[in-house]
Design a protein around this motif. Structure first.
Motif, PDB file in Angstrom:
ATOM      1  N   THR A   1       0.832  -1.211   0.000  1.00  0.00           N
ATOM      2  CA  THR A   1       0.000   0.000   0.000  1.00  0.00           C
ATOM      3  C   THR A   1       0.858   1.249   0.000  1.00  0.00           C
ATOM      4  O   THR A   1       2.066   1.218   0.270  1.00  0.00           O
ATOM      5  N   ASP A   2       0.197   2.370  -0.269  1.00  0.00           N
ATOM      6  CA  ASP A   2       0.875   3.669  -0.265  1.00  0.00           C
ATOM      7  C   ASP A   2       1.593   3.918   1.056  1.00  0.00           C
ATOM      8  O   ASP A   2       2.749   4.355   1.079  1.00  0.00           O
ATOM      9  N   GLU A   3       0.898   3.678   2.157  1.00  0.00           N
ATOM     10  CA  GLU A   3       1.471   3.979   3.463  1.00  0.00           C
ATOM     11  C   GLU A   3       2.742   3.168   3.706  1.00  0.00           C
ATOM     12  O   GLU A   3       3.743   3.694   4.205  1.00  0.00           O
ATOM     13  N   LEU A   4       2.715   1.896   3.334  1.00  0.00           N
ATOM     14  CA  LEU A   4       3.888   1.050   3.550  1.00  0.00           C
ATOM     15  C   LEU A   4       5.061   1.511   2.692  1.00  0.00           C
ATOM     16  O   LEU A   4       6.208   1.541   3.152  1.00  0.00           O
ATOM     17  N   ILE A   5       4.781   1.869   1.439  1.00  0.00           N
ATOM     18  CA  ILE A   5       5.856   2.289   0.538  1.00  0.00           C
ATOM     19  C   ILE A   5       6.375   3.666   0.926  1.00  0.00           C
ATOM     20  O   ILE A   5       7.576   3.944   0.850  1.00  0.00           O
ATOM     21  N   ASP A   6       5.482   4.533   1.369  1.00  0.00           N
ATOM     22  CA  ASP A   6       5.895   5.867   1.789  1.00  0.00           C
ATOM     23  C   ASP A   6       6.840   5.785   2.986  1.00  0.00           C
ATOM     24  O   ASP A   6       7.785   6.560   3.105  1.00  0.00           O
ATOM     25  N   ASN A   7       6.578   4.816   3.851  1.00  0.00           N
ATOM     26  CA  ASN A   7       7.440   4.626   5.022  1.00  0.00           C
ATOM     27  C   ASN A   7       8.698   3.829   4.699  1.00  0.00           C
ATOM     28  O   ASN A   7       9.702   3.931   5.410  1.00  0.00           O
ATOM     29  N   ASP A   8       8.645   3.030   3.626  1.00  0.00           N
ATOM     30  CA  ASP A   8       9.780   2.186   3.267  1.00  0.00           C
ATOM     31  C   ASP A   8       9.857   2.073   1.747  1.00  0.00           C
ATOM     32  O   ASP A   8       9.385   1.098   1.158  1.00  0.00           O
ATOM     33  N   PRO A   9      10.458   3.062   1.058  1.00  0.00           N
ATOM     34  CA  PRO A   9      10.508   3.044  -0.410  1.00  0.00           C
ATOM     35  C   PRO A   9      11.234   1.827  -0.977  1.00  0.00           C
ATOM     36  O   PRO A   9      11.033   1.477  -2.143  1.00  0.00           O
ATOM     37  N   GLU A  10      12.084   1.187  -0.174  1.00  0.00           N
ATOM     38  CA  GLU A  10      12.804   0.011  -0.645  1.00  0.00           C
ATOM     39  C   GLU A  10      11.910  -1.221  -0.747  1.00  0.00           C
ATOM     40  O   GLU A  10      12.320  -2.254  -1.284  1.00  0.00           O
ATOM     41  N   LEU A  11      10.698  -1.134  -0.227  1.00  0.00           N
ATOM     42  CA  LEU A  11       9.785  -2.273  -0.227  1.00  0.00           C
ATOM     43  C   LEU A  11       9.542  -2.806  -1.636  1.00  0.00           C
ATOM     44  O   LEU A  11       9.436  -4.022  -1.845  1.00  0.00           O
ATOM     45  N   LEU A  12       9.468  -1.921  -2.624  1.00  0.00           N
ATOM     46  CA  LEU A  12       9.203  -2.366  -3.994  1.00  0.00           C
ATOM     47  C   LEU A  12      10.260  -3.361  -4.473  1.00  0.00           C
ATOM     48  O   LEU A  12       9.958  -4.291  -5.238  1.00  0.00           O
ATOM     49  N   LYS A  13      11.490  -3.172  -4.047  1.00  0.00           N
ATOM     50  CA  LYS A  13      12.594  -3.973  -4.560  1.00  0.00           C
ATOM     51  C   LYS A  13      12.563  -5.418  -4.067  1.00  0.00           C
ATOM     52  O   LYS A  13      13.369  -6.237  -4.497  1.00  0.00           O
ATOM     53  N   GLN A  14      11.624  -5.736  -3.178  1.00  0.00           N
ATOM     54  CA  GLN A  14      11.466  -7.127  -2.758  1.00  0.00           C
ATOM     55  C   GLN A  14      10.748  -7.961  -3.821  1.00  0.00           C
ATOM     56  O   GLN A  14      10.716  -9.186  -3.718  1.00  0.00           O
ATOM     57  N   TYR A  15      10.186  -7.284  -4.835  1.00  0.00           N
ATOM     58  CA  TYR A  15       9.323  -7.979  -5.792  1.00  0.00           C
ATOM     59  C   TYR A  15       9.889  -7.874  -7.209  1.00  0.00           C
ATOM     60  O   TYR A  15      10.404  -6.831  -7.612  1.00  0.00           O
ATOM     61  N   LYS A  16       9.755  -8.970  -7.944  1.00  0.00           N
ATOM     62  CA  LYS A  16      10.183  -8.966  -9.336  1.00  0.00           C
ATOM     63  C   LYS A  16       9.271  -8.093 -10.178  1.00  0.00           C
ATOM     64  O   LYS A  16       9.704  -7.420 -11.119  1.00  0.00           O
ATOM     65  N   CYS A  17       7.974  -8.083  -9.824  1.00  0.00           N
ATOM     66  CA  CYS A  17       6.985  -7.310 -10.583  1.00  0.00           C
ATOM     67  C   CYS A  17       6.007  -6.659  -9.618  1.00  0.00           C
ATOM     68  O   CYS A  17       5.609  -7.282  -8.621  1.00  0.00           O
ATOM     69  N   VAL A  18       5.637  -5.432  -9.919  1.00  0.00           N
ATOM     70  CA  VAL A  18       4.635  -4.704  -9.149  1.00  0.00           C
ATOM     71  C   VAL A  18       3.535  -4.260 -10.097  1.00  0.00           C
ATOM     72  O   VAL A  18       3.817  -3.707 -11.170  1.00  0.00           O
TER      73      VAL A  18
END
Length: 827
Positions: free
Chosen positions: A533-550
């Motif tokens: 979610t937005d809130e999780l990514i806003d607090n941790d922008p590196e979260l996206l890099k855990q996934y091959k595809c978003v």
């Protein structure tokens, strides 16, 4: 959505929003037949009249987190609660037969007693134990009222002007408005400085009141003061107009009245409201002010008129004992710059970083905070409903990531309280993540245009039962950046700590409900995925890099600059991104420095007040220095709510780099002639993004498809150096239309890639024929390829196109008098 409507002088403040080219034109109106397309009705969806309503303490949680649920039971008969996983929340469109929520055993399953809980609206400041003069004193403040109870007219919902549709509001309940008080209205004790129902200045103490018989101007400054002699009981009440305009200053009025009265001090000091007991956690706000307040000062003696005139000055030599300078506000606290022990708490999110009467033209609160020393209060503000907790839930460690809801049942009525469960921190459960647009849901929370301007949106699928509830209970229709306060100005905050009528299974088929079409598709094809979610990514922008595809949501319109940057960084590190929507990454928003669960948007604020409370630049994302074309290949191009269109493949669709995207497709060059639009279904509609090579799209991007000609009454949106202009198509102009939806693909660094669909309705068309259609095939081809670790082929120099990137300026053309034609349409 990008625009709203301007009204008289209020429009000067609301509509100075985006520069000269964006004195925003109205929404697309209902050219078309609402019955042309077979759709679901409320009775079809078996939706009963509302008896329950609730919200949760969190929207985004992880295993081990605790979430609280708050329920208002309008009958008091009690309710049953259980947990469901939301697979497809669509119960109102033509695809309603695919609605699906799966029951999941939980620790909170059971029956609960019910109690009716109400909203306590109104923003104010409270100093709980004020240190103030107890005998003689003077109190003064600048005020800028924006609401006049005497001239207020309730919205005429039977005769809506489609160019200026109103919002539901509580203006009919606003009578008196408080500047400063130590008063308890429930017990008729204490004193207050107020405006009465005629916008006249009033001093009230116990059962006594004194009025200055002059009506204050709205949308202009005045100075008001009370000078009280504690020995004799004599007082003077002052009102001195201090308008912006030099010409208005020439005719400015002043008045003074004197009398005798005893003042008793008791209880907290409130700025912007009185108290009326019986609140959830503190006395209810009452007689709330609507407008700006600045420089609340106390002096420990009774001042004469010449001293009052000196106290008003920006650099006054009068020594105050208390001075609340709102430019010094931090988070939800204000301080007395004279006595720091006078610590005040800001309640219900009044607007901070607002220009005061001494503004000298600064447009950046970070550079000149002293010019932004006003707070705007509103009688319909709300941050936290503060309802009593009904039940709680600790997220089990083995609960799979997904979209969930607490299902509430009472008789035939069913309500849902939605929340999102992410994987444990640092422990993704899948290669693929679906990014839910939490901030966007808050921006649209409780939007009331379905009640007040439904004819403007004939393509939308509303839950009419919810609209009926909002119509009968307008206090629940507050919030949402597309709703207007009672004074006609727009909200700037959304909060998750209050009920949201629309963000639920079975709700308005836009935003959240459409995003569940993504999860439904992945569930149908057994594609493992996590929810972020937005809130999780806003607090941790590196979260996206855990996934091959978003995979993005269908309408990620409201995002922070940090979230935008997170996508760019994800691309640079090899991430593969599927942008499944339109009108995305458009507005730059922020969170609150100290209060959780707040989304702040200044998209319709005056140019000088577009910086967010957290210090970042608000307004358009391009105002914050980010261009969507560079990152996503597409940019916002238009809105159309009176019929969607199909897509047509372009020559780039045959390029070997992208031919796999169309593998298995059966519909031919034209595809996607179906969807949720009630007027005319299509995968290109509602709000759309187009490929514009000159505005920063990568030189090797493949332009795979464009929408077929759109219906007339299109709202064209051109992003350029102005930075945005909005025009309407005069007639059917298939050749000259700017607005269109584009499908775009390109590879990025380290094996990454981007696929953009250019349309909000795209993903909803994937449901057609129970997933047997080309929109679904294309989307699944992309997702399956993006989660595959196989590198993309190298790109030859011949694939890199020469592009003129001189930034375009908007071009204007004379428009027909649409106002007359539309009025005739609705007559």
């Amino acid at each position: 959505m990008t625009s709203k409507f301007m009204t008289s002088r209020r429009g000067f403040l609301a509509g100075a929003a985006v520069g000269a080219a964006a004195a925003f034109a109205p929404k697309a109106f209902a050219w078309g037949n609402d019955t042309q397309y077979k759709t679901a009705s409320v009775s079809d969806a078996n939706i009963s009249p509302r008896t329950l309503l609730g919200y949760s303490s969190e929207l985004s949680v992880r295993p081990g987190d605790k979430i609280d649920f708050y329920v208002s039971d309008f009958t008091g008969e009690g309710f049953i609660a259980d947990l469901v996983k939301v697979i497809n929340g669509d119960a109102v469109t033509r695809y309603r037969d695919m609605f699906r929520v799966d029951t999941v055993a939980s620790s909170f399953d059971g029956r609960y007693p019910g109690v009716k809980q109400e909203l306590e609206l109104g923003s104010y400041i409270e100093v709980q134990n004020p240190i103030l003069p107890q005998g003689s004193f003077t109190v003064g403040a600048y005020i800028y009222p924006t609401f006049d109870p005497e001239t207020y007219k309730a919205p005429d919902l039977e005769n809506i002007d489609p160019f200026h549709p109103p919002s539901l509001n509580i203006g009919h309940k606003i009578k008196r408005q408080t500047v400063v008080s130590r008063r308890d209205d429930l017990n008729n004790t204490g004193w207050a400085l107020q405006l009465n129902e005629k916008n006249q200045l009033v001093f009230i103490s116990e059962g006594y009141e004194k009025i200055i018989d002059l009506k204050l101007n709205t949308f202009d400054w005045s100075y008001v003061a009370l000078s009280y002699d504690g020995t004799s009981g004599s007082f003077s009440l002052f009102m001195l107009e201090t308008p912006f305009s030099a010409a208005d200053k020439f005719t400015a009025r002043w008045a003074k009245v004197t009398d005798y009265c005893r003042i008793y001090h008791d209880g907290p000091l409130r700025i912007g409201a009185t108290r009326k007991g019986g609140g959830h956690k503190r006395d209810k706000p009452h007689s709330v002010f609507n407008g700006r307040v600045q420089d609340v000062k106390f002096v420990d003696r009774a001042l004469q008129q010449k001293d009052i005139e000196s106290l008003m000055l920006e650099n006054s030599t009068i020594k105050a004992s208390t001075h609340f300078d709102f430019s010094m506000a931090e988070g939800h606290r204000i301080v007395d710059v004279i006595n720091p022990m006078n610590l005040g708490t800001i309640h219900n999110l009044p607007e901070l970083a607002i220009r005061g009467c001494f503004s000298k033209g600064s447009i950046n609160v970070n550079e000149n905070p002293q010019e932004f020393n006003a707070i705007k209060f509103n009688a319909d503000d709300l941050y936290d409903a503060e309802w009593k907790r009904s039940f709680s839930y600790k997220i089990p460690n083995n609960l799979k990531s997904g979209v969930y809801a607490a299902r509430l049942r009472q008789g035939d009525f069913i309500e849902y309280i939605t929340f999102f469960v992410a994987a444990a921190k640092g422990k993704p459960q899948a290669k693929l993540a679906v990014w839910m647009s939490e901030y966007n849901y808050l921006a649209y929370s409780n939007i009331t245009l379905g009640v007040t301007a439904k004819k403007n949106y004939p393509g939308h699928n509303f839950n009419d039962s919810d609209l009926d509830f909002l119509r009968a209970n307008p206090e629940f229709g507050t919030g949402c950046v597309y709703n207007q306060h009672a004074d006609g100005l727009y909200y700037i905050y959304g909060s998750r700590k209050r009920p949201d009528i629309h963000m639920k299974p079975g709700g308005f088929a836009y935003n959240f409900v459409q995003d569940t079409h993504i999860t439904a598709m992945l569930e149908h094809f057994n594609i493992e995925h996590d929810i972020i979610t937005d809130e999780l990514i806003d607090n941790d922008p590196e979260l996206l890099k855990q996934y091959k595809c978003v995979v993005s949501a269908s309408h990620p319109e409201y995002v922070t600059a940090q979230m935008f940057d997170a996508v760019e960084s994800y691309q640079e590190h090899g991430g593969r991104f599927v942008y499944t929507g339109g009108n995305g990454w458009f507005w730059s928003v922020g969170t609150h420095p100290t209060l959780p669960g707040v989304m702040e948007s200044r998209n319709f604020a005056p140019t000088a007040e577009r910086y967010l409370t957290d210090g970042r630049r608000g307004g358009l994302m391009i105002e914050a220095g980010r261009n969507t074309g560079v990152t996503f290949g597409n940019e916002m191009a238009g809105m159309i709510f009176n019929g969607s269109s199909s897509m047509k493949k372009l020559p780039d669709a045959e390029n070997p780099r992208a031919k796999w995207i169309f593998s298995g497709c059966k519909e031919g060059v034209h595809f996607g002639t179906y969807g949720i639009d009630k007027v005319r279904g299509g995968c290109a509609g509602f709000e759309i993004d187009r490929f514009n090579a000159g505005n920063g799209a990568p030189r090797h991007a493949l332009h795979l498809a464009d929408s077929t000609p759109l219906m007339k009454t299109i709202e064209h949106v051109k992003i350029s150096s102005v930075p945005v202009s909005i025009t309407y198509e005069e007639k059917d102009c298939a050749i000259t239309q700017w607005a269109k939806a584009s499908v775009v693909f390109f590879e990025t660094a380290r094996g990454g890639a981007m696929f953009s669909t250019g349309s909000i309705t795209w993903i909803s068309s994937a449901l057609e024929n129970h997933w047997d259609n080309d929109v679904c095939r294309i989307t699944m081809n992309v997702i399956n390829r993006f989660v595959d670790t196989t590198p993309f082929p190298m790109i030859g120099d011949y694939e890199k196109r020469v592009v003129n990137r001189v930034q375009d300026n908007p071009k204007y053309s004379p428009l027909f008098d649409a106002r007359i034609e539309v009025k005739q349409q609705f007559s």
